[in-house]
Motif scaffolding. Structure first.
Motif, short mmCIF file in Angstrom:
data_model
loop_
_atom_site.label_atom_id
_atom_site.label_comp_id
_atom_site.label_asym_id
_atom_site.label_seq_id
_atom_site.Cartn_x
_atom_site.Cartn_y
_atom_site.Cartn_z
N PHE A 1 0.84 -1.19 0.00
CA PHE A 1 0.00 0.00 0.00
C PHE A 1 0.88 1.24 0.00
N GLU A 2 0.72 2.06 -1.04
CA GLU A 2 1.39 3.35 -1.15
C GLU A 2 2.90 3.25 -0.89
N GLY A 3 3.51 2.21 -1.51
CA GLY A 3 4.96 2.08 -1.45
C GLY A 3 5.49 1.23 -0.32
N SER A 4 4.64 0.78 0.58
CA SER A 4 5.07 -0.10 1.68
C SER A 4 4.50 -1.49 1.47
N THR A 5 5.31 -2.51 1.76
CA THR A 5 4.90 -3.90 1.59
C THR A 5 5.00 -4.64 2.93
N PHE A 6 3.98 -5.41 3.23
CA PHE A 6 3.94 -6.17 4.48
C PHE A 6 3.62 -7.64 4.17
N LYS A 7 4.28 -8.54 4.89
CA LYS A 7 4.07 -9.97 4.72
C LYS A 7 3.42 -10.54 5.98
N LYS A 8 2.43 -11.39 5.77
CA LYS A 8 1.70 -11.98 6.89
C LYS A 8 2.65 -12.71 7.83
N GLY A 9 2.50 -12.43 9.13
CA GLY A 9 3.30 -13.09 10.15
C GLY A 9 4.63 -12.44 10.43
N GLN A 10 5.05 -11.50 9.59
CA GLN A 10 6.33 -10.82 9.82
C GLN A 10 6.13 -9.60 10.72
N THR A 11 7.15 -9.31 11.52
CA THR A 11 7.10 -8.19 12.45
C THR A 11 7.88 -7.01 11.88
N TYR A 12 7.30 -5.82 11.99
CA TYR A 12 7.90 -4.62 11.41
C TYR A 12 7.98 -3.51 12.45
N ARG B 1 -6.23 -3.69 12.13
CA ARG B 1 -4.87 -3.17 12.02
C ARG B 1 -4.73 -1.83 12.75
N GLN B 2 -5.78 -1.04 12.77
CA GLN B 2 -5.74 0.19 13.55
C GLN B 2 -5.53 -0.12 15.03
N ARG B 3 -6.20 -1.15 15.50
CA ARG B 3 -6.06 -1.53 16.90
C ARG B 3 -4.63 -1.99 17.21
N PHE C 1 0.06 1.10 7.02
CA PHE C 1 -0.34 -0.19 7.59
C PHE C 1 -1.78 -0.15 8.06
N ALA C 2 -2.19 0.98 8.63
CA ALA C 2 -3.52 1.08 9.24
C ALA C 2 -4.60 1.51 8.26
N ARG C 3 -4.23 2.18 7.16
CA ARG C 3 -5.23 2.80 6.30
C ARG C 3 -5.73 1.90 5.17
#
Length: 322
Positions: free
Chosen positions: A193-204, A231-233, A214-216
């Motif tokens: 999302f908007e240039g950031s990538t997240f993988k399930k189960g990984q910590t950032y 994700r907001q929570r 991450f939240a939006r």
């Protein structure tokens, strides 16, 4: 001798002041998952240590009150607070925006329970003050009529009193995260999302801008707005853990920036009452959300919350308010 008594008196006042501050921490630390709980923590610290008051962000709602909130606090009865997060200030936005996040929270000192209910941003409603724009999404109530219309709409839809409100924009959230040096979260799903990538189960470890991404994100989440609420929570829980022991929040410019991004009708006296009399509500936290189904009308996509589901939420909230 007189000098010693004066010194002792100063120490006692100092101890009492910090005792009040610790009471304030307890109630706000308990409200994990709430978009703006961190705001109340910062305000409480500022009042005790930096003489920064809530004057800049205090604003009455003008809504149709269903009961006397001051009487509720004085009698230590369960209290309700509407929590609103707007997208104003995010990604350079300056327009009024809509309430991307709506959560109704109740605090019950008797049952020692905090109840948090998330409302779908796209929930289909009739705006009581703007029938010409109805039906509309519930998050548009803020666009048309501000806090007043939002409170009136939520009260009408769920038939429960709202005693207080807290409003914060996303710009304030980003500043808070940067101030504490970022937050650490584990991604519940994989997405970009908007240039950031997240993988399930990984910590950032995320800075303010990354945390907002991450939240939006909403449209790529299989659970849509409900997934975004989760994700907001996660972001707020991480922020609360970090800020609870982070001394950098105790600076005037930061607290001023938070107050500029926030609005509430809770006075400092109200906050202290909550801290002193409602601290037990941290013992048990109940989280829920109003579930809707998709409905397209005139090219607009709504979430329709059925009468039965609305009644379920109403029953839950009424029980939490005794």
């Amino acid at each position: 001798m007189s000098e010693n008594r004066e010194s002792t008196h100063v120490k006692i006042r100092h101890h009492h002041r910090h005792h009040r501050m610790r009471l304030g921490w307890k109630i706000f630390w308990s409200i994990l998952g709430v978009l703006v709980a961190f705001l109340l923590i910062f305000v409480g610290i500022a009042w005790h240590n930096l003489s920064v008051t809530t004057g800049d962000m205090y604003s009455t709602s003008g809504a149709n009150t269903r009961r006397n909130a001051q009487t509720v606090l004085a009698q230590k009865k369960p209290v309700s607070i509407l929590l609103m997060g707007t997208d104003t200030g995010a990604l350079g936005r300056t327009e009024k925006g809509r309430t991307d996040t709506l959560m109704l929270m109740t605090l019950s000192p008797k049952s020692k329970t905090t109840t948090i209910v998330s409302l779908p941003r796209d929930m289909k409603v009739n705006l009581p003050g703007y029938p010409e724009y109805s039906p509309s999404k519930i998050n548009a109530a803020y666009t048309y009529g501000g806090v007043k219309e939002t409170i009136n709409t939520v009260q009408k839809e769920f038939n429960v009193p709202i005693d207080f409100y807290v409003l914060v924009n996303m710009n304030g959230l980003e500043k808070a995260i940067n101030q504490v040096g970022g937050v650490t979260v584990t991604a519940p799903l994989s997405f970009s999302f908007e240039g950031s990538t997240f993988k399930k189960g990984q910590t950032y470890h995320l800075n303010g801008a990354q945390a907002l991404r991450f939240a939006r994100m909403r449209h790529e989440d299989p659970n849509g707005d409900y997934g975004r609420q989760q994700r907001q929570r996660l972001i707020i829980a991480a922020l609360l853990k970090k800020s609870a022991s982070y001394k950098a929040v105790l600076n005037r410019s930061f607290l001023k920036s938070i107050s500029d991004s926030s609005q509430t009708d809770l006075s400092m006296r109200d906050m202290l009452r909550l801290a002193r009399s409602y601290a037990g509500a941290r013992d048990h936290v109940v989280q829920d959300h109003a579930e809707g189904h998709n409905d397209d009308e005139g090219g607009t996509s709504f979430q329709v919350v059925s009468h039965d589901e609305q009644q379920r939420i109403t029953n839950l909230l009424e029980k939490s308010l005794d």
